[in-house]
Design a protein around this motif. Structure first.
Motif, PDB file in Angstrom:
ATOM      1  N   VAL A  19      22.149 -11.527 -14.039  1.00 55.53           N
ATOM      2  CA  VAL A  19      23.076 -10.397 -14.179  1.00 55.53           C
ATOM      3  C   VAL A  19      22.685  -9.144 -13.412  1.00 55.53           C
ATOM      4  O   VAL A  19      23.454  -8.187 -13.371  1.00 55.53           O
ATOM      5  CB  VAL A  19      23.260 -10.035 -15.671  1.00 55.53           C
ATOM      6  N   TYR A  20      21.507  -9.095 -12.787  1.00 54.77           N
ATOM      7  CA  TYR A  20      21.043  -7.825 -12.219  1.00 54.77           C
ATOM      8  C   TYR A  20      21.928  -7.332 -11.087  1.00 54.77           C
ATOM      9  O   TYR A  20      22.024  -6.111 -10.851  1.00 54.77           O
ATOM     10  CB  TYR A  20      19.581  -7.943 -11.771  1.00 54.77           C
ATOM     11  N   LEU A  21      22.602  -8.228 -10.378  1.00 51.27           N
ATOM     12  CA  LEU A  21      23.492  -7.800  -9.301  1.00 51.27           C
ATOM     13  C   LEU A  21      24.775  -7.158  -9.832  1.00 51.27           C
ATOM     14  O   LEU A  21      25.548  -6.583  -9.065  1.00 51.27           O
ATOM     15  CB  LEU A  21      23.837  -8.982  -8.400  1.00 51.27           C
ATOM     16  N   SER A  22      24.999  -7.238 -11.129  1.00 53.79           N
ATOM     17  CA  SER A  22      26.219  -6.706 -11.734  1.00 53.79           C
ATOM     18  C   SER A  22      25.988  -5.424 -12.519  1.00 53.79           C
ATOM     19  O   SER A  22      26.889  -4.962 -13.215  1.00 53.79           O
ATOM     20  CB  SER A  22      26.842  -7.760 -12.668  1.00 53.79           C
ATOM     21  N   THR A  23      24.797  -4.828 -12.422  1.00 49.91           N
ATOM     22  CA  THR A  23      24.528  -3.625 -13.209  1.00 49.91           C
ATOM     23  C   THR A  23      25.491  -2.487 -12.853  1.00 49.91           C
ATOM     24  O   THR A  23      25.846  -1.680 -13.709  1.00 49.91           O
ATOM     25  CB  THR A  23      23.084  -3.143 -13.015  1.00 49.91           C
ATOM     26  N   GLY A  24      25.918  -2.419 -11.596  1.00 45.91           N
ATOM     27  CA  GLY A  24      26.856  -1.378 -11.198  1.00 45.91           C
ATOM     28  C   GLY A  24      28.296  -1.693 -11.533  1.00 45.91           C
ATOM     29  O   GLY A  24      29.165  -0.818 -11.482  1.00 45.91           O
ATOM     30  N   ASN A  25      28.559  -2.939 -11.898  1.00 48.95           N
ATOM     31  CA  ASN A  25      29.905  -3.374 -12.261  1.00 48.95           C
ATOM     32  C   ASN A  25      29.819  -4.320 -13.451  1.00 48.95           C
ATOM     33  O   ASN A  25      30.128  -5.509 -13.350  1.00 48.95           O
ATOM     34  CB  ASN A  25      30.580  -4.070 -11.071  1.00 48.95           C
ATOM     35  N   PRO A  26      29.373  -3.823 -14.613  1.00 48.11           N
ATOM     36  CA  PRO A  26      29.133  -4.710 -15.759  1.00 48.11           C
ATOM     37  C   PRO A  26      30.381  -5.443 -16.227  1.00 48.11           C
ATOM     38  O   PRO A  26      30.285  -6.542 -16.783  1.00 48.11           O
ATOM     39  CB  PRO A  26      28.597  -3.769 -16.830  1.00 48.11           C
ATOM     40  N   GLY A  27      31.560  -4.862 -15.999  1.00 51.96           N
ATOM     41  CA  GLY A  27      32.787  -5.516 -16.434  1.00 51.96           C
ATOM     42  C   GLY A  27      33.060  -6.837 -15.747  1.00 51.96           C
ATOM     43  O   GLY A  27      33.920  -7.603 -16.190  1.00 51.96           O
ATOM     44  N   SER A  28      32.315  -7.125 -14.660  1.00 48.27           N
ATOM     45  CA  SER A  28      32.481  -8.408 -13.980  1.00 48.27           C
ATOM     46  C   SER A  28      31.768  -9.538 -14.711  1.00 48.27           C
ATOM     47  O   SER A  28      31.926 -10.712 -14.365  1.00 48.27           O
ATOM     48  CB  SER A  28      31.953  -8.321 -12.549  1.00 48.27           C
ATOM     49  N   VAL A  29      30.965  -9.189 -15.721  1.00 42.82           N
ATOM     50  CA  VAL A  29      30.248 -10.181 -16.524  1.00 42.82           C
ATOM     51  C   VAL A  29      30.999 -10.399 -17.828  1.00 42.82           C
ATOM     52  O   VAL A  29      31.343  -9.449 -18.528  1.00 42.82           O
ATOM     53  CB  VAL A  29      28.802  -9.719 -16.811  1.00 42.82           C
ATOM     54  N   ASN A  70      29.921 -14.579 -14.235  1.00 38.87           N
ATOM     55  CA  ASN A  70      29.817 -13.343 -13.466  1.00 38.87           C
ATOM     56  C   ASN A  70      30.671 -13.448 -12.210  1.00 38.87           C
ATOM     57  O   ASN A  70      31.339 -14.462 -11.988  1.00 38.87           O
ATOM     58  CB  ASN A  70      28.352 -13.001 -13.143  1.00 38.87           C
ATOM     59  N   SER A  71      30.669 -12.408 -11.385  1.00 44.45           N
ATOM     60  CA  SER A  71      31.546 -12.401 -10.219  1.00 44.45           C
ATOM     61  C   SER A  71      31.147 -13.454  -9.187  1.00 44.45           C
ATOM     62  O   SER A  71      31.992 -13.960  -8.450  1.00 44.45           O
ATOM     63  CB  SER A  71      31.543 -11.011  -9.574  1.00 44.45           C
ATOM     64  N   THR A  72      29.860 -13.788  -9.133  1.00 40.71           N
ATOM     65  CA  THR A  72      29.398 -14.806  -8.200  1.00 40.71           C
ATOM     66  C   THR A  72      29.720 -16.206  -8.689  1.00 40.71           C
ATOM     67  O   THR A  72      30.047 -17.104  -7.895  1.00 40.71           O
ATOM     68  CB  THR A  72      27.880 -14.679  -7.984  1.00 40.71           C
ATOM     69  N   ASN A  73      29.628 -16.394  -9.994  1.00 38.20           N
ATOM     70  CA  ASN A  73      29.908 -17.694 -10.614  1.00 38.20           C
ATOM     71  C   ASN A  73      30.921 -17.492 -11.736  1.00 38.20           C
ATOM     72  O   ASN A  73      30.561 -17.432 -12.914  1.00 38.20           O
ATOM     73  CB  ASN A  73      28.618 -18.312 -11.153  1.00 38.20           C
ATOM     74  N   PRO A  74      32.204 -17.380 -11.375  1.00 39.78           N
ATOM     75  CA  PRO A  74      33.226 -17.038 -12.372  1.00 39.78           C
ATOM     76  C   PRO A  74      33.538 -18.136 -13.378  1.00 39.78           C
ATOM     77  O   PRO A  74      34.197 -17.870 -14.382  1.00 39.78           O
ATOM     78  CB  PRO A  74      34.454 -16.716 -11.511  1.00 39.78           C
ATOM     79  N   VAL A  75      33.082 -19.363 -13.121  1.00 43.95           N
ATOM     80  CA  VAL A  75      33.281 -20.450 -14.083  1.00 43.95           C
ATOM     81  C   VAL A  75      32.105 -20.518 -15.044  1.00 43.95           C
ATOM     82  O   VAL A  75      32.278 -20.549 -16.264  1.00 43.95           O
ATOM     83  CB  VAL A  75      33.478 -21.798 -13.369  1.00 43.95           C
TER      84      VAL A  75
END
Length: 339
Positions: A133-143, A108-113
């Motif tokens: 993943v809940y912090l990425s619900t508004g930007n799912p493409g970051s997962v 995810n965007s916080t832990n890209p590795v």
């Protein structure tokens, strides 16, 4: 535009009207398919990707219009929980390559590795812990979800997809991790049976695994605060599931949670396993499936890693989402997502 056709557009990049005309469907065998031009369905769902897709077949009755071929996206559900390799390692330690074909490797965007893990339910849906993943619900493409991973330093022979949507359980509490469950819908389908990829089986609602020895695998830390994630290769550990009262008593110890035990431990939606020194999941294993054998040796998803106190402390159990408790929510959510 329905979610299905939106996904097909993302997958193949065609004009939506052309895709509608080509159609798709489900055969009597349980296989679902879409009709695409030859060369547009391969092991990565990408026309520029090398390789072939053994799930492109020619049925006795051709279900697609002239000039099109069926691209099979989902096999019969009876194949869930099956391995494509012979598992030889049945002790704690390194796993066999391909032994956990349902295990997802998530970034995810916080832990890209490497952020955590999950489990494949079908070609489009991955079950994981909401806190990953809940912090990425508004930007799912970051997962991004990878399947077929064994050695995280070499992702070349894996399949990966970005998330198209993330559905978090409506009662998820990010502070206590109660109802810690989410479903990732990927932007294009994973191809099962390739690169040692398969789904795991969902258990029936109300199933109890208390007393069973089950296995959890992943790439999380080898010890608390070791910061060696993602470990290479994937590791596995066998843990025994205990009843709620046993778990609560251990976590209510003054050195663990004490009087706060009932704030964090949910008697309905959580299960506990482990309690033996150095036999535990650990940090960054969140979302990893706790797999128990079912009839015929199929892999059933008993739980998902969510929290603990330290890692591998004797007498302190690891806490997992109890997947049977949420079977109704999972089924309803996937039905809505497919609608």
């Amino acid at each position: 535009m329905t979610a299905f056709w939106h996904i097909i557009t993302l997958l193949f990049g065609f004009n939506i009207d052309a895709i509608r005309a080509q159609g798709g469907g489900t055969l009597a065998t349980g296989d679902t398919y879409v009709c695409v031009p030859a060369g547009f369905c391969d092991n990565n769902g990408n026309p520029s990707s090398p390789g072939i897709d053994p799930r492109i077949v020619t049925p006795t009755q051709q279900p697609c219009p002239a000039g099109q071929i069926p691209c099979y996206t989902q096999g019969p559900s009876s194949r869930c929980g099956e391995r494509f390799v012979t598992q030889t390692s049945t002790v704690d330690g390194p796993a066999d390559a391909g032994a956990y074909p349902w295990q997802a490797f998530i970034q995810n965007s916080t832990n890209p590795v490497y952020a955590g893990s999950g489990v494949l339910l079908d070609n489009y849906h991955v079950l994981t812990a909401a806190h990953k993943v809940y912090l990425s619900t508004g930007n799912p493409g970051s997962v991004r979800v990878f399947m077929g991973v064994y050695d995280p330093s070499n992702l070349a022979n894996t399949q990966n997809r970005t998330a198209a949507s993330i559905t978090v359980h409506p009662s998820f509490n990010a502070n206590t991790l109660v109802n810690d469950m989410a479903i990732i819908t990927v932007s294009s389908p994973f191809s099962l049976s390739q690169d040692n990829i398969n789904s795991a089986c969902l258990p029936a609602a109300g199933t109890s695994y208390v007393g069973q020895s089950c296995v959890v695998a992943g790439w999380g830390e080898t010890a608390f605060k070791q910061n060696d994630q993602p470990v290479n290769p994937m590791k596995q550990v066998y843990v025994r599931i205990v009843d709620y009262n046993t778990c609560r008593a251990s976590l209510a110890d003054a050195s663990v949670l004490g009087g706060n035990v009932d704030v964090y431990l949910d008697p309905a939606g959580e299960i506990c396993a482990g309690g033996e020194a150095m036999r535990d999941a650990c940090t960054y294993d969140g979302g990893a499936p706790l797999i128990c054998p079912a009839t015929g040796g199929k892999a059933n998803i008993a739980g998902l890693v969510i929290w603990g106190k330290g890692c591998g402390q004797a007498g302190v159990y690891g806490v997992y989402v109890g997947v049977p408790y949420y079977r109704g929510w999972i089924d309803t959510t996937i039905t809505q997502l497919n609608g």
